[in-house]
Design a protein around this motif. Structure first.
Motif, PDB file in Angstrom:
ATOM      1  N   PRO A  39       0.831  -1.207   0.000  1.00 37.34           N
ATOM      2  CA  PRO A  39       0.000   0.000   0.000  1.00 37.34           C
ATOM      3  C   PRO A  39       0.868   1.260   0.000  1.00 37.34           C
ATOM      4  O   PRO A  39       1.866   1.335   0.716  1.00 37.34           O
ATOM      5  CB  PRO A  39      -0.803  -0.130   1.296  1.00 37.34           C
ATOM      6  N   SER A 105       1.730   5.247  -8.017  1.00 35.88           N
ATOM      7  CA  SER A 105       0.753   4.183  -7.773  1.00 35.88           C
ATOM      8  C   SER A 105      -0.357   4.275  -8.814  1.00 35.88           C
ATOM      9  O   SER A 105      -1.496   4.640  -8.497  1.00 35.88           O
ATOM     10  CB  SER A 105       0.170   4.316  -6.351  1.00 35.88           C
ATOM     11  N   ASP A 107      -2.127   2.073 -10.354  1.00 36.52           N
ATOM     12  CA  ASP A 107      -3.206   1.086 -10.390  1.00 36.52           C
ATOM     13  C   ASP A 107      -3.984   0.966  -9.081  1.00 36.52           C
ATOM     14  O   ASP A 107      -4.993   0.260  -9.028  1.00 36.52           O
ATOM     15  CB  ASP A 107      -2.638  -0.295 -10.750  1.00 36.52           C
ATOM     16  N   ARG A 108      -3.502   1.628  -8.013  1.00 39.84           N
ATOM     17  CA  ARG A 108      -4.163   1.489  -6.714  1.00 39.84           C
ATOM     18  C   ARG A 108      -4.317   2.859  -6.070  1.00 39.84           C
ATOM     19  O   ARG A 108      -3.444   3.721  -6.226  1.00 39.84           O
ATOM     20  CB  ARG A 108      -3.344   0.597  -5.771  1.00 39.84           C
ATOM     21  N   ARG A 134      -9.063   7.704  -6.153  1.00 31.25           N
ATOM     22  CA  ARG A 134      -7.593   7.755  -6.117  1.00 31.25           C
ATOM     23  C   ARG A 134      -7.049   7.826  -4.694  1.00 31.25           C
ATOM     24  O   ARG A 134      -5.852   7.689  -4.473  1.00 31.25           O
ATOM     25  CB  ARG A 134      -7.073   8.974  -6.910  1.00 31.25           C
ATOM     26  N   ALA A 136      -7.447   6.256  -0.836  1.00 24.94           N
ATOM     27  CA  ALA A 136      -8.014   5.198  -0.009  1.00 24.94           C
ATOM     28  C   ALA A 136      -8.337   5.687   1.395  1.00 24.94           C
ATOM     29  O   ALA A 136      -9.319   5.257   2.009  1.00 24.94           O
ATOM     30  CB  ALA A 136      -7.050   4.014   0.057  1.00 24.94           C
ATOM     31  N   GLU A 308      -7.197  -1.028   4.579  1.00 26.53           N
ATOM     32  CA  GLU A 308      -6.862  -2.097   3.641  1.00 26.53           C
ATOM     33  C   GLU A 308      -7.617  -3.383   3.971  1.00 26.53           C
ATOM     34  O   GLU A 308      -7.937  -4.169   3.084  1.00 26.53           O
ATOM     35  CB  GLU A 308      -5.349  -2.361   3.669  1.00 26.53           C
TER      36      GLU A 308
END
Length: 594
Positions: A39, A105, A107-108, A134, A136, A308
């Motif tokens: 992460p 980052s 893709d995550r 975009r 988290a 997460e």
């Protein structure tokens, strides 16, 4: 927008990878630590800082996450927009963030952390539609949303009450520097001149920021360019705040309670804007990325992991959960009585609890119950506090396996009654070894590590009302507890400059197992059993549970209180000891009913 290749370009972060990200006519310097694929945590600095403000926090996070920090445009090793005016709007800063996020980052979504103006911009990032998906999570510290701040001001001006007017005036006084930063040329001259040279010493003295090479040599230009953050955004947003500034990601708010620039009242209505909000507080000043990196790294790590894993877990149910959540608390004598109740109270506040007792089974029971009460984690350790070598091994093991203790509660103790002439030297040694030397060992071994870490902490020493109430029946016990009280006062004076509080908690008659295990000098075994039963019955009739003392311990740490008498009789005795000591001496002559 394009991203340059990796390289080592002189960053002060040991082992960091550095890249350049180009966007909107500027080139941003981005540093990365930790393994890609984990992460990603993006750290955004404030004013007048550069990304190096995060170096201590970043190094602690890099073992678990892919950590990224970048110099905001015009700061550190990033280039400045031309012209400066209009080059620092929140819209352009959002463009910069998205460019960095896409580069590091793609893709995550990333976990965002901001301090000061880094937090102000990050509030924009987490509340505008174009960043949805975009981000988290967001951890905010020492920087409000300008939109939320604008609504906060409007509500207090439209419906003024004495309390609201006081809040406005209070925050207005704290914001004195904002007015100066809006003046032309003067801030730039000051930062490039005497203020820039004096700033490191000012931080070290006023904020207790360690003098370890921070801030960097780019400070004068960083501060001069950063003045446009205020000029391009403050008046515009406060006059016309957005009505849709709702966070689209979970938010963790960390509020330093001693912040001289921002009132904690600014966040009173935050739940209206943030449906998924976790609150944390700590007794520190503004620059917590430098003064409290351990605490921040723990809270950031826990929050990121919880997101997460599917979302922030429900906050701990106990009072002061915002203060003690995730903090490492060690309690001696935790197998029963006040120690057990205190360990469980910290567990309910979400702390990580170390239950220490010479009875291994009792310590394990307390640790197990702590896990069920909401503790972030709990462990049991076995040690006799009177054994110096055992305590040294305990301190070394705890520091190695769990880290430096944030709150130490020296609670373990034994009772001894009987007249002075019936009390043998062996009796004296036993009482002093546990009640006094046990406290000395704890303060010396764990307190020293707190002081060496340099990030504050708190020590609670459980004394007794007997510390200031003389008694013909408790000479040894009263002497040991009076010594604990004076030790606490002396240590509090010595550690005040290190942000380590010391509290002496002085309970009165509390219904705990100490009454059934107390020893009585000068009597045979049968008479001792009778006296124990009588003492236990009298204390039971008093009806004061150990949970009341535990609540006082948490309150004392939260308020940094010096001496805390618990129960009415303790408070009366403490008041008499200060104002009418002669009355206590006359009371001490009365033969107890035992």
């Amino acid at each position: 927008m394009t991203a340059g290749g990796d390289g080592l370009s002189g960053t002060v972060w040991a082992g960091a990878r550095e890249r350049r990200v180009r966007t909107g006519g500027v080139e941003l310097c981005v540093a990365e630590l930790g393994e890609r694929g984990r992460p990603t945590v993006v750290l955004v600095h404030g004013y007048p800082d550069s990304k190096e403000v995060w170096s201590e926090v970043a190094s602690r996070l890099a073992g678990r996450f892919h950590v990224v920090a970048y110099d905001v445009r015009g700061h550190g090793r990033s280039t400045a927009p031309r012209p400066l005016r209009g080059g620092f709007t929140l819209e352009k800063l959002t463009d910069d963030f998205l460019a960095v996020a896409d580069a590091v980052s793609p893709d995550r979504p990333v976990h965002l952390v901001g301090h000061d103006w880094g937090s102000v911009q990050a509030w924009e990032f987490v509340t505008v539609g174009r960043t949805a998906g975009r981000i988290a999570s967001f951890t905010s510290m020492s920087g409000p949303s300008l939109d939320h701040f604008g609504h906060w001001i409007q509500r207090r001006t439209k419906r003024p009450t004495p309390r609201r007017v006081g809040q406005l005036l209070g925050q207005g006084a704290r914001s004195w520097y904002i007015y100066l930063l809006h003046t032309p040329v003067l801030p730039e001259l000051a930062w490039r001149g005497p203020l820039g040279r004096a700033w490191p010493r000012m931080l070290e003295r006023a904020e207790k920021v360690p003098g370890d090479g921070y801030p960097t040599s780019s400070l004068p230009s960083d501060a001069a360019h950063g003045a446009w953050l205020y000029r391009d955004n403050i008046r515009r947003r406060l006059r016309d705040p957005r009505a849709d500034a709702h966070a689209h990601a979970p938010v963790q708010l960390i509020t330093p309670l001693k912040d001289v620039f921002l009132s904690e009242r600014l966040y009173d209505d935050l739940e209206e804007w943030v449906p998924r909000l976790t609150r944390r507080t700590l007794p520190a000043k503004h620059w917590i990325p430098r003064s409290r990196p351990d605490r921040l790294a723990t809270w950031i790590s826990d929050f990121v992991v919880s997101v997460e894993d599917g979302g922030p877990k429900a906050p701990a149910p106990g009072r002061y959960a915002d203060r003690f959540g995730g903090r490492l608390v060690l309690v001696t004598g935790a197998g029963s009585g006040i120690g057990r109740a205190t360990a469980l109270a910290f567990a309910e506040a979400g702390a990580r609890v170390l239950a220490v007792d010479r009875d291994a089974e009792a310590a394990a029971r307390t640790a197990g119950e702590a896990r069920g009460r909401g503790a972030a984690a709990s462990w049991a350790e076995t040690a006799d506090v009177s054994d110096e070598q055992a305590m040294e091994k305990l301190a070394e093991r705890v520091t190695t396996e769990y880290g430096v203790v944030d709150v130490l509660v020296n609670n373990a103790g034994i009772g001894l009654g009987g007249s002075f002439f019936d009390t043998t030297p062996q009796d004296w040694r036993k009482v002093l070894d546990v009640n006094l030397w046990g406290v000395i060992h704890g303060c010396r071994l764990f307190g020293r590590r707190m002081a060496e870490r340099g990030q504050g902490g708190h020590i609670v020493n459980v004394a007794s009302a007997a510390a200031f109430q003389p008694s013909r029946a408790l000479p040894a016990y009263s002497t040991s507890k009076a010594a604990v009280l004076m030790l606490s006062e002396c240590l509090r004076a010595e550690l005040a400059g290190r942000d380590i509080g010391v509290t002496a908690v002085c309970p009165g008659f509390v219904n705990t197992p100490i009454t059934s295990t107390a020893r009585f000098a000068g009597v045979d075994a049968e008479e001792e059993r009778r006296l124990r039963k009588r003492a236990a019955r009298l204390y039971g009739l008093r009806g004061c549970p150990p949970e009341r003392v535990a609540a006082a311990v948490l309150r004392a740490v939260a308020r940094d209180e010096a001496v805390v008498p618990v129960t009415p009789e303790a408070r009366v005795a403490y008041a008499l000891s200060r104002w009418m000591p002669g009355a206590l001496r006359r009371i001490a002559r009365v033969k107890p009913p035992l």
